[in-house]
Design an enzyme around this catalytic site. Structure first.
Site, PDB file in Angstrom:
ATOM      1  CG  HIS A 171      -0.764  -1.967  -7.823  1.00  0.00           C
ATOM      2  ND1 HIS A 171       0.179  -2.497  -8.667  1.00  0.00           N
ATOM      3  CD2 HIS A 171      -0.321  -2.234  -6.577  1.00  0.00           C
ATOM      4  CE1 HIS A 171       1.148  -3.064  -7.962  1.00  0.00           C
ATOM      5  NE2 HIS A 171       0.863  -2.917  -6.693  1.00  0.00           N
ATOM      6  CG  ASP A 216      -1.749  -1.233   1.381  1.00  0.00           C
ATOM      7  OD1 ASP A 216      -2.231  -1.750   0.361  1.00  0.00           O
ATOM      8  OD2 ASP A 216      -1.884  -1.711   2.521  1.00  0.00           O
TER       9      ASP A 216
END
Length: 337
Positions: free
Chosen positions: A41, A12
């Site tokens: 993503h 992340d």
């Protein structure tokens, strides 16, 4: 030239943003994605947003050939869904050794109490698929007729392109400290997420690598269980505006301040040659969408200088907003790119 993107913390970190920016700016010949569908993503560009789990985030470069590495895993459903939403059917290729996740792996994983409740798995079937690959019973891309037109030899394609002086970008997955071998076991993922593991998934050796770009966020987040040093309470995170949720699961991410000790270890493990830091605008609000270094607030520049001095590696890319182009690119000044 081969550039490798690695997550520096627990995933992340904004690798998708960095990957998409580099693809647009550098137009590499090939982009290879490693990992699997348990890592999402988010790509934002010109008012559009894509949430993807297996197609390379650099798909925005229309002249680039996209590939899935032999060590990666996907489901047929996710693969075909994403090539449709990214309009990449005519330039995406998949190595014949890519593992294919089926509903069996997904259901088995979601009923595994240890993985779901104790470890905090995303429940996408990746761990079970990896275990079945080790047992030599998992079906691969070469076993599916519907994938026939996409099949290729990824290592050969990459090495051939590099031999012709072309640029290749490799997108890693998740983050260094979720590595099966280098993270806080058992609160880890099912693969090695460091630079060396990423290379092995692609099928190329270290001598081909020119740049290892380790991506950090200006604060640390983690989804699932496991220790998180300096973890903030949800209320504290709310007050600071550091509320995020996972792309794949939608679970709220746990938050902690930037951890320089972890960052230094990550730089060392991954042999980083460059560092990218995203979401600096979340910490220094006046940095939002700034695209020139001299226009950053002085406190942001001091913080970046301090981090760079501690890491001993140049910070070349600074993310200042959601859009792919909300980047301060210092590669020319710092590494001559």
């Amino acid at each position: 030239m081969l550039s490798l993107l690695v997550g520096g913390f627990y995933g992340d970190e904004g690798k998708g943003k960095i990957a998409s920016y580099l693809a647009i700016r550098d137009s590499p010949e090939i982009i290879v994605r490693t990992g699997s569908i348990n890592a999402g993503h988010t790509v934002v560009y010109n008012g559009e947003k894509w949430k993807i789990r297996i197609i390379p985030s650099g798909f925005l470069s229309k002249t680039t050939t996209l590939m899935l590495a032999p060590g990666s895993l996907t489901s047929l459903e996710e693969f075909f869904k994403e090539i449709k939403i990214t309009d990449t059917e005519n330039r995406i290729f998949i190595d014949r050794h890519v593992g294919i996740i089926t509903q069996k792996e997904i259901q088995d994983e979601r009923t595994d109490e240890n993985l779901i409740k104790n470890v905090g798995s995303t429940g996408q079937g990746v761990g079970y698929a990896e275990s079945r690959r080790v047992l030599r019973v998992l079906k691969l891309a070469k076993d599916y007729v519907e994938l026939e037109k996409f099949l290729t030899d990824v290592p050969e394609s990459v090495i051939s392109a590099l031999g012709k002086g072309k640029d290749v970008q490799v997108e890693g997955t998740q983050g260094t400290f979720l590595s099966l071998y280098h993270g806080e076991y058992p609160f880890v993922t099912s693969r090695n997420t460091t630079s060396s593991g990423i290379l092995s998934e692609v099928g190329i050796g270290p001598k081909y690598v020119n740049e290892v770009i380790v991506v950090f966020k200006a604060f640390v987040t983690r989804v699932g269980n496991g220790y998180l040093e300096g973890e903030l309470s949800p209320d504290e995170a709310d007050k600071l505006g550091l509320v995020e949720s996972g792309t794949v699961t939608g679970r709220r991410r746990r938050v902690a301040p930037f951890n320089i000790k972890l960052a230094k270890e990550s730089v060392k493990i991954n042999s980083a040659t460059q560092v990218a830091i995203t979401k600096i605008d979340s910490i220094f609000k006046d940095s939002y969408r700034v695209r020139e270094y001299q226009k950053l607030p002085s406190e942001a520049k001091r913080w970046l200088d301090d981090v760079e001095n501690e890491l001993g590696v140049p910070i070349t890319l600074i993310g200042t907003g959601e859009d792919t182009l909300d980047i301060i690119d210092l590669r020319n000044e710092k590494v001559g790119k």
